[in-house]
Scaffold this motif. Structure first.
Motif, PDB file in Angstrom:
ATOM      1  N   LEU A  56       0.857  -1.182   0.000  1.00  0.00           N
ATOM      2  CA  LEU A  56       0.000   0.000   0.000  1.00  0.00           C
ATOM      3  C   LEU A  56       0.890   1.228   0.000  1.00  0.00           C
ATOM      4  O   LEU A  56       1.848   1.312   0.770  1.00  0.00           O
ATOM      5  N   VAL A  57       0.580   2.187  -0.876  1.00  0.00           N
ATOM      6  CA  VAL A  57       1.304   3.452  -0.942  1.00  0.00           C
ATOM      7  C   VAL A  57       0.276   4.551  -0.707  1.00  0.00           C
ATOM      8  O   VAL A  57      -0.641   4.744  -1.501  1.00  0.00           O
ATOM      9  N   VAL A  58       0.432   5.259   0.413  1.00  0.00           N
ATOM     10  CA  VAL A  58      -0.511   6.305   0.814  1.00  0.00           C
ATOM     11  C   VAL A  58       0.143   7.660   0.588  1.00  0.00           C
ATOM     12  O   VAL A  58       1.286   7.884   0.993  1.00  0.00           O
ATOM     13  N   ALA A  59      -0.581   8.570  -0.035  1.00  0.00           N
ATOM     14  CA  ALA A  59      -0.086   9.934  -0.260  1.00  0.00           C
ATOM     15  C   ALA A  59      -1.227  10.909   0.007  1.00  0.00           C
ATOM     16  O   ALA A  59      -2.115  11.061  -0.824  1.00  0.00           O
ATOM     17  N   GLY A  76      10.357   2.146  -7.103  1.00  0.00           N
ATOM     18  CA  GLY A  76       9.973   3.103  -6.076  1.00  0.00           C
ATOM     19  C   GLY A  76       9.370   2.437  -4.858  1.00  0.00           C
ATOM     20  O   GLY A  76       8.942   1.289  -4.900  1.00  0.00           O
ATOM     21  N   THR A  77       9.366   3.209  -3.773  1.00  0.00           N
ATOM     22  CA  THR A  77       8.841   2.675  -2.519  1.00  0.00           C
ATOM     23  C   THR A  77       7.751   3.550  -1.910  1.00  0.00           C
ATOM     24  O   THR A  77       6.960   3.085  -1.116  1.00  0.00           O
ATOM     25  N   ILE A  78       7.727   4.825  -2.285  1.00  0.00           N
ATOM     26  CA  ILE A  78       6.704   5.740  -1.785  1.00  0.00           C
ATOM     27  C   ILE A  78       6.097   6.463  -2.977  1.00  0.00           C
ATOM     28  O   ILE A  78       6.639   6.420  -4.080  1.00  0.00           O
ATOM     29  N   ALA A  79       4.987   7.138  -2.749  1.00  0.00           N
ATOM     30  CA  ALA A  79       4.300   7.804  -3.863  1.00  0.00           C
ATOM     31  C   ALA A  79       5.206   8.793  -4.580  1.00  0.00           C
ATOM     32  O   ALA A  79       5.125   8.943  -5.796  1.00  0.00           O
ATOM     33  N   ALA A  80       6.079   9.455  -3.850  1.00  0.00           N
ATOM     34  CA  ALA A  80       6.943  10.468  -4.463  1.00  0.00           C
ATOM     35  C   ALA A  80       7.937   9.871  -5.452  1.00  0.00           C
ATOM     36  O   ALA A  80       8.349  10.552  -6.392  1.00  0.00           O
TER      37      ALA A  80
END
Length: 188
Positions: A56-59, A76-80
């Protein structure tokens, strides 16, 4: 328009009440944002249910809050810094659950990457998008708005399930296509 126009006259007679009602629009959008933010736990369960390799990637920090899923093997690991994701996004302060201001579900992809190029050229993605009647933009190779079918908020639980089902369907339709695009982009 002139002062004799009935619509102008109506507004001038009722401007205080109309301005008060307009403020309700902003408050309703804020309440919908808060409700959508609350879906995080549901998305955690969805990610676990789909597979052990799904994260799950929360932004929530920017103007387009998002709840995304991605395979651990996708970049990638995060939304950014994630290049490609599948999930839910909405416009903060503007989501009112109408035809063009509802949350949307689909593939989000950094538009200038090799993965985005591979997705745009993928005939299976094009066929699936047509069958699902999904739209596309530079950042979204495939997406659709998800409107509540029942009165909202009276049937909020049904809409929550509809959102989750829509993300699951998008995942089931597009994840293998994204896998191919990621593999193609990393080998070229």
């Amino acid at each position: 328009m002139t002062l004799t126009d009935e619509r102008v006259r109506f507004y001038l007679r009722h401007r205080d009440q109309l301005e008060e009602w307009w403020t309700l629009r902003l408050e309703a959008a804020s309440a919908i944002d808060e409700w959508l933010n609350g879906l995080t736990v549901d998305f955690e369960s969805l990610a676990a249910d789909i597979g052990k390799d799904v994260d799950l990637v929360v932004a929530f920090e920017d103007a387009w809050p998002s709840l995304f899923l991605k395979r651990s093997t996708w970049p990638g690991t995060i939304a950014a810094n994630a290049t490609v994701l599948i999930g839910l996004q909405w416009a903060r302060g503007k989501t009112l659950l109408g035809a063009s201001n509802s949350p949307y579900v689909g593939i989000h992809c950094e538009k200038t990457t090799a993965i985005a190029r591979a997705l745009r050229e993928d005939t299976q993605l094009q066929d699936s998008r047509r069958q699902r009647k999904d739209k596309q933009t530079g950042w979204w190779p495939a997406f659709s708005y998800v409107l509540p079918e029942e009165p909202f908020p009276e049937q909020a639980d049904k809409y929550r399930q509809r959102l989750l089902d829509s993300v699951r369907e998008a995942w089931n339709t597009y994840a293998s296509t994204v896998d191919r695009a990621v593999a193609l982009a990393t080998t070229t």
